[in-house]
Design an enzyme around this catalytic site. Structure first.
Site, PDB file in Angstrom:
ATOM      1  N   ARG A  49       1.074  -1.127   0.520  1.00 50.20           N
ATOM      2  CA  ARG A  49      -0.031   0.254   0.288  1.00 50.20           C
ATOM      3  C   ARG A  49       0.481   1.594   0.045  1.00 50.20           C
ATOM      4  NH1 ARG A  49      -3.650  -2.757  -1.928  1.00 50.20           N
ATOM      5  NH2 ARG A  49      -4.351  -4.713  -0.348  1.00 50.20           N
TER       6      ARG A  49
ATOM      7  N   GLU B 178      -6.153 -12.286   8.231  1.00 48.08           N
ATOM      8  CA  GLU B 178      -5.725 -11.517   6.894  1.00 48.08           C
ATOM      9  C   GLU B 178      -4.668 -12.856   7.188  1.00 48.08           C
ATOM     10  OE1 GLU B 178      -4.980  -7.649   5.923  1.00 48.08           O
ATOM     11  OE2 GLU B 178      -7.095  -7.554   5.311  1.00 48.08           O
TER      12      GLU B 178
ATOM     13  N   ARG C 134      -1.983  -5.603  17.883  1.00 52.13           N
ATOM     14  CA  ARG C 134      -3.122  -5.252  16.832  1.00 52.13           C
ATOM     15  C   ARG C 134      -5.012  -5.856  16.909  1.00 52.13           C
ATOM     16  NH1 ARG C 134      -2.685  -5.200  10.529  1.00 52.13           N
ATOM     17  NH2 ARG C 134      -2.825  -2.662  10.541  1.00 52.13           N
TER      18      ARG C 134
ATOM     19  N   ASP D 120     -12.112  -0.322   8.235  1.00 52.73           N
ATOM     20  CA  ASP D 120     -10.343  -0.776   7.187  1.00 52.73           C
ATOM     21  C   ASP D 120     -10.665   0.807   6.398  1.00 52.73           C
ATOM     22  OD1 ASP D 120      -8.423  -1.318   6.443  1.00 52.73           O
ATOM     23  OD2 ASP D 120      -8.686  -3.127   5.628  1.00 52.73           O
TER      24      ASP D 120
ATOM     25  N   GLU E 194      -4.734   2.953  14.756  1.00 55.74           N
ATOM     26  CA  GLU E 194      -4.120   3.653  14.041  1.00 55.74           C
ATOM     27  C   GLU E 194      -4.975   3.496  12.975  1.00 55.74           C
ATOM     28  OE1 GLU E 194      -2.533  -0.355  12.972  1.00 55.74           O
ATOM     29  OE2 GLU E 194      -3.203  -0.250  11.438  1.00 55.74           O
TER      30      GLU E 194
ATOM     31  N   GLU F 162      -4.225   4.460   0.652  1.00 50.99           N
ATOM     32  CA  GLU F 162      -5.101   2.766   0.518  1.00 50.99           C
ATOM     33  C   GLU F 162      -6.678   3.318  -0.478  1.00 50.99           C
ATOM     34  OE1 GLU F 162      -4.958  -0.353   2.713  1.00 50.99           O
ATOM     35  OE2 GLU F 162      -5.241  -1.353   1.154  1.00 50.99           O
TER      36      GLU F 162
HETATM   37  O1  GCW Z   1      -6.175  -2.418   4.652  1.00 46.09           O
HETATM   38  C1  GCW Z   1      -5.870  -3.511   4.878  1.00 46.09           C
HETATM   39  C2  GCW Z   1      -4.973  -3.996   4.079  1.00 46.09           C
HETATM   40  C3  GCW Z   1      -3.877  -4.716   3.653  1.00 46.09           C
HETATM   41  C4  GCW Z   1      -3.206  -4.738   5.142  1.00 46.09           C
HETATM   42  C5  GCW Z   1      -4.122  -4.990   5.873  1.00 46.09           C
HETATM   43  C6  GCW Z   1      -4.104  -4.437   7.682  1.00 46.09           C
HETATM   44  C7  GCW Z   1      -1.052  -5.041   5.983  1.00 46.09           C
HETATM   45  O2  GCW Z   1      -5.669  -3.882   2.295  1.00 46.09           O
HETATM   46  O3  GCW Z   1      -2.743  -4.461   2.594  1.00 46.09           O
HETATM   47  O4  GCW Z   1      -2.373  -5.469   5.768  1.00 46.09           O
HETATM   48  O5  GCW Z   1      -5.209  -3.254   6.250  1.00 46.09           O
HETATM   49  O6  GCW Z   1      -3.600  -3.345   8.190  1.00 46.09           O
HETATM   50  O7  GCW Z   1      -2.922  -5.101   8.039  1.00 46.09           O
END
Ligand code: GCW
Length: 733
Positions: A201, A324, A357, A398, A420, A426
């Site tokens: 990103r 993820e 996180r 997000d 955060e 992005e």
């Molecule tokens: O917004 C999403 C992004 C991912 C990112 C994730 C996160 C680092 O698309 O690329 O991964 O958040 O915050 O962990």
């Protein structure tokens, strides 16, 4: 200019050699001046130290800092002194003298209270206690002398930077009395930088960290990075991607990390690393990474000892776990507190911390994705070690152009918690859209959680004033890369700056921050400052309008996230667009009321009721919380469909207005930055229209209503937009 030079040179040559030489020299000189006055590449950020424009004020300043008493005998103080020298000489056009205090006026005295009697006499014990470790006092005292003081060297460095910023903004030093200290402790950039130098990103080139040439080659840029951060009080950097690579924890890399830490140390910046939860398995073949397994605990303790042997002031770990695809404690049926505490115990003996996180969600959990973090973390509130801080994205989804605040703010009362924010854009047009993000940050920080009654803002929930947390902080996902101007878009620098300022003081206003930044980055001229401030302040709302008005969210293209993709479907549902907008021929929006997913139930009253009731829900969150019929009448009297169309159109018009407004400003900006911003604004306007047309055509297939008068009709078809397949986009792997 250059042509003129060539022509002239030719004629001169036939005449007289000497004249030719002199003229050529003169012309070269002129050329040099012209170029340096009218072209800037943005590398200097807000640390340009342009000559003071007001000539009388410049004279006054010179008299006020004729002689500087400052014994700089450590790397931090030397850094402060060198900054002061560069800054003052560039801005005032003279070299101030560094000497003992003189009997005359015009002394600037810099030191700890113990260094100078006069500082002790002019500061109170109480105010010195109040400013704690990193604060400072800037004051004009008797004799019109000026002092900069603090309890620590880092505080002095921060004081010097602030002093220089005051001069940069051409504010008076007479009557100066600034007592300031940060309201949060860990003010940190998160770099999503991979070891191969790609940046997840990242839209401003490659990673600054040249791992291949480190530790031997120290790019001077590392120092400028540290200066820029220190100038706004950023005191931490997590060097590596949260989608972590365990290799960073091996000796080969730790040597390199140490080299960076050594560069950053004088500037008060601690280095942090991302810890891959499965590192014990990947690096040393342990059979498991179970946080309750003594062998695993031992492994991390040894690893921490090893890291601290390289970097004695290592800040600690940043962890993305069970999210993820990242491994985490869930793999062993352990909860987040158990995972975080294991790492926290490993770094505790050295004063390290763990930023854990809260960005967790699982496609196999049938629950609304926006509810999952709260569901996971609330039951373990109070179970985290003192040196753990939970890092929570500003909103529950997000980093969308607009989200309501995350319900964990004001939810978790017994856990250290830090917001955060994403500085890299992005979901906000990458580094080609001018979107000033301070209003987004401010909107979150000023949201009222109501946890302890009215006025329980997110800012208070994170700075320790509401719940008394001992460890506080703020993280920003960096937008910095190897682009010469650091951030790709020259205005991206403002977002880095704004993040730093708000991490230092979450109560600052976007307008003030913009004003400071513009004056230092461009000019103090009102004719420039005013229109640019307006552009910046409205730009976030503009982006919301042309991307996701009325509470729409997650309707961007899949994968790289560039451009519109409201039609995205056919992959795991929580990564599609249709999961979020749920459009049908009757209605659109996500029902998060008690009748739906009841995400509103995660907020305190009266917030829950306010969001949960379609009548009282702020319209900017309408489709976030409600399913709304297409013909529902909004406050404007328009139907939902018409209002949506108007807002999309308004976004495009506003982008156009930014362009027009910038086009009038050529006289106040150097040519290089002027043209670059101009071209980027063109892209932004084009892409705003792309968003509008694609989204309206797509949603029209559900509403079946005509695009209202006053809204520009799309020329291209929906099929055209759906067929756009952008390959090789930056920041996406
Ligand atoms: O917004 C999403 C992004 C991912 C990112 C994730 C996160 C680092 O698309 O690329 O991964 O958040 O915050 O962990």
């Amino acid at each position: 200019m250059f042509c003129f030079f060539l022509l002239n040179q030719k004629t001169i040559f036939v005449n007289n050699y000497k004249i030719c030489y002199m003229k050529t020299f003169f012309l070269f000189f002129l050329l040099f001046c012209t170029l340096s006055a009218f072209s800037e590449d943005g590398y200097d950020l807000w640390l340009r130290y342009a000559p003071v424009e007001n000539v009388n004020l410049q004279k006054t300043y010179r008299n006020q800092v004729k002689s500087i008493a400052f014994n700089a005998n450590t790397p931090t103080l030397e850094a402060a002194k060198s900054e002061l020298k560069t800054g003052l000489s560039k801005m005032l056009g003279f070299q101030p003298e560094f000497a003992e205090i003189t009997n005359n006026t015009g002394n600037l005295i810099i030191g700890l209270p113990d260094n100078f009697e006069v500082i002790k006499e002019n500061t109170g014990t109480e105010e010195l206690n109040d400013i704690s470790r990193e604060g400072f006092i800037l004051r004009q005292i008797e004799n019109n002398n000026l002092i900069i003081t603090s309890n620590t060297e880092i505080g002095l460095l921060y004081g010097v930077f602030r002093f220089l910023q005051i001069v940069q903004q051409e504010l008076p030093l007479s009557g100066l009395n600034v007592v300031d200290s940060p309201k949060t402790q860990v003010r940190i950039l998160n770099h999503w930088d991979n070891l191969n130098r790609t940046v997840e990103r990242g839209y401003a080139g490659f990673s600054l960290w040249d791992w291949f040439r480190l530790p031997d080659v120290i790019d001077p840029r590392y120092i400028d990075y540290a200066r820029a951060n220190a100038s706004i009080g950023i005191n931490g950097t997590a060097l590596t991607n949260v989608n972590a690579n365990a290799q960073i924890l091996t000796p080969v890399y730790l040597e390199k990390v140490k080299a960076l830490a050594d560069v950053f140390r004088p500037y008060g910046i601690k280095v942090y690393l991302t810890a891959r939860f499965s590192a014990p398995i990947e690096l040393d073949n342990l059979p498991v990474a179970d946080p309750l397994d003594p062998l695993v605990q031992e492994w991390w303790k040894k690893k921490a000892a090893e890291i601290y042997s390289y970097i004695p002031d290592f800040g600690g770990f940043l962890v993305k776990a069970d999210s993820e695809g990242q491994p985490g404690p869930h793999n062993y049926n352990r909860n987040h507190a158990e995972g975080a505490n294991m790492l926290a115990d490993a770094v505790a003996p050295y004063g390290g911390i763990v930023m854990w996180r809260a960005f967790v969600y699982d496609q196999h959990v049938p629950e609304d994705r926006t509810k999952q973090a709260y569901n996971e973390f609330m039951p373990v509130d109070g179970e985290f070690r003192e040196n753990v801080i939970l890092q929570v994205k500003n909103g529950p989804l997000d980093f969308q152009p607009r989200e309501p605040f995350h319900p964990l703010f004001g939810g978790m009362e017994k856990t250290n918690i830090m917001p955060e924010f994403q500085i890299t854009q992005e979901y906000l047009g990458f580094s080609t859209h001018l979107v000033y993000l301070a209003p987004l940050y401010e909107e979150c920080l000023q949201s009222d959680t109501w946890t302890k009654g009215e006025g329980s803002t997110v800012a208070k929930a994170i700075d320790g004033s509401l719940f008394g947390q001992k460890l506080t902080g703020m993280a920003g996902v960096s937008n910095i890369g190897t682009d010469r101007n650091w951030t790709g878009h020259p205005f991206g620098q403002a977002n880095w700056y704004a993040f730093g300022r708000l991490a230092w003081n979450p109560y600052l206003g976007s307008r003030k921050i913009a004003d400071e930044w513009i004056k230092m980055t461009f000019t103090k001229n009102h004719a420039f400052v005013e229109p640019v401030t307006e552009m910046m302040l409205t730009s976030r709302e503009t982006a919301v309008n042309y991307m996701t008005p009325l509470g729409l969210h997650h309707i961007m293209a899949a994968g790289h996230h560039h451009g519109p993709g409201p039609w995205v479907d056919g992959r795991r549902p929580d990564w599609t667009a249709v999961y979020y907008h749920r459009a049908t021929s009757e209605e659109i929006g996500f029902d998060r009321t008690p009748g739906g997913s009841n995400a509103v139930g995660q907020y305190h009253q009266p917030v829950a009721d306010k969001f949960g009731n379609i009548e009282t829900c702020p319209e900017e969150y309408l489709l976030w919380f409600h399913r709304v019929p297409w013909d529902y009448r909004l406050k404007s009297g328009n139907t939902l469909w018409d209002e949506m169309a108007f807002r999309y159109n308004q976004g495009v018009n506003e982008a156009l207005a930014m362009q027009e407004s910038w086009n009038l400003l050529a006289d106040y900006v150097d040519g290089q930055r002027f043209k670059y911003v101009q071209s980027l604004l063109e892209i932004q306007t084009k892409e705003a229209a792309w968003w509008r047309d694609a989204c309206l055509l797509y949603f029209q297939t559900f509403s079946n209503m005509p695009i209202p008068d006053g809204v520009e009709k799309p020329v291209k078809t929906l099929e055209y937009f759906m067929g756009i397949n952008e390959l090789y986009m930056p920041g996406h792997h």
